[in-house]
Design a protein around this motif. Structure first.
Motif, PDB file in Angstrom:
ATOM      1  N   PHE A  68      -6.520  37.354  36.582  1.00  0.00           N
ATOM      2  CA  PHE A  68      -7.979  37.555  36.531  1.00  0.00           C
ATOM      3  C   PHE A  68      -8.195  38.930  35.926  1.00  0.00           C
ATOM      4  CE2 PHE A  68     -12.043  36.935  39.336  1.00  0.00           C
ATOM      5  CZ  PHE A  68     -12.841  37.274  38.251  1.00  0.00           C
ATOM      6  N   ASN A  80     -14.987  38.641  31.190  1.00  0.00           N
ATOM      7  CA  ASN A  80     -13.896  38.328  32.125  1.00  0.00           C
ATOM      8  C   ASN A  80     -13.119  37.102  31.665  1.00  0.00           C
ATOM      9  OD1 ASN A  80     -15.325  36.081  32.967  1.00  0.00           O
ATOM     10  ND2 ASN A  80     -15.242  36.564  35.134  1.00  0.00           N
ATOM     11  N   ASN A  82     -10.237  34.233  33.446  1.00  0.00           N
ATOM     12  CA  ASN A  82      -9.594  33.807  34.672  1.00  0.00           C
ATOM     13  C   ASN A  82      -8.649  32.646  34.365  1.00  0.00           C
ATOM     14  OD1 ASN A  82      -9.059  33.063  37.269  1.00  0.00           O
ATOM     15  ND2 ASN A  82     -11.152  32.460  37.752  1.00  0.00           N
TER      16      ASN A  82
END
Ligand SMILES: CC(C)(COP(=O)(O)OP(=O)(O)OC[C@H]1O[C@@H](n2cnc3c(N)ncnc32)[C@H](O)[C@@H]1OP(=O)(O)O)[C@@H](O)C(=O)NCCC(=O)NCCS
Length: 178
Positions: A68, A80, A82
């Motif tokens: 992550f 981001n 993940n």
């Protein structure tokens, strides 16, 4: 941690998320969910508590096949990624990822750099041998980035999204790690 200069001269940092980022990550997700039709959730639909998010981040950091990462500019989360590998031995070598970047930062290579970080991390993991993803078939900028980084189209999942009464197909894409 990786430090990079963006096209506009700003410095971006890519680093692993830790549980102290939980609140800021939830705020970030709330913003991006209202900015993109291509995510699997719309505004207000990602209803995790800070504690659930802290546990989620903690669990990922304990695994050797999950990652992550966040991108930051001036201490603010702007993107981001993940990735999570399978939970059992026969599928531990493969995983799927999701990615997003704040709309005002699109087109500055942040998405590209997050995925490059993932690919490098997978190569060094000693575990991951294949990266998978699913992308809405009309998400042209994302597909462009994935193909640029070596991902190939492997198949189509019809009716994968249902938004306001309309179905959308997804394309499965993959990259081998050898
Ligand atoms: C997809 C996403 C992560 C890309 O992030 P980004 O930081 O803007 O990506 P980059 O700046 O690295 O690259 C964008 C590329 O798309 C290209 N692009 C932009 N619009 C495009 C279009 N309509 N068709 C094709 N390519 C396009 C840009 O030219 C650029 O390519 P280049 O580097 O070769 O010039 C970002 O747009 C996003 O968060 N979208 C909403 C959420 C999402 O779709 N996530 C993916 C779900 S699978």
């Amino acid at each position: 941690m990786k430090k990079l200069k963006l096209k506009n001269g700003n410095t971006m940092i890519i680093r692993k998320a830790n549980k102290f980022d939980a609140k800021a990550i939830l705020e970030y997700i709330d913003t991006v969910s209202g900015e993109s039709v291509f995510l699997t959730f719309g505004q207000g639909e990602f209803d995790k508590t800070i504690e659930q998010e802290e546990n989620f981040i903690d669990n990922i950091s304990k695994k050797d096949n999950a990652l992550f990462i966040i991108a930051e500019v001036d201490g603010k989360i702007v993107g981001n990624l993940n990735f999570s590998g399978g939970a059992r031995p026969r599928i531990a070598h493969t995983g799927e990822f999701g990615i997003s970047v704040l709309k005002e930062y699109w087109g500055q290579s942040i998405g590209t750099e997050l995925i490059k970080y993932l690919i490098e991390w997978c190569k060094q993991s000693g575990v991951i041998r294949k990266i998978n993803l699913r992308v809405r078939s009309d998400n042209y900028s994302a597909i462009h980035v994935y193909e640029k980084l070596g991902f190939s189209k492997e198949g189509i999942i019809t009716r994968d999204f249902l938004i306001n009464g309309r179905f959308y197909d997804s394309i499965c894409m993959g990259l081998n790690i050898d």
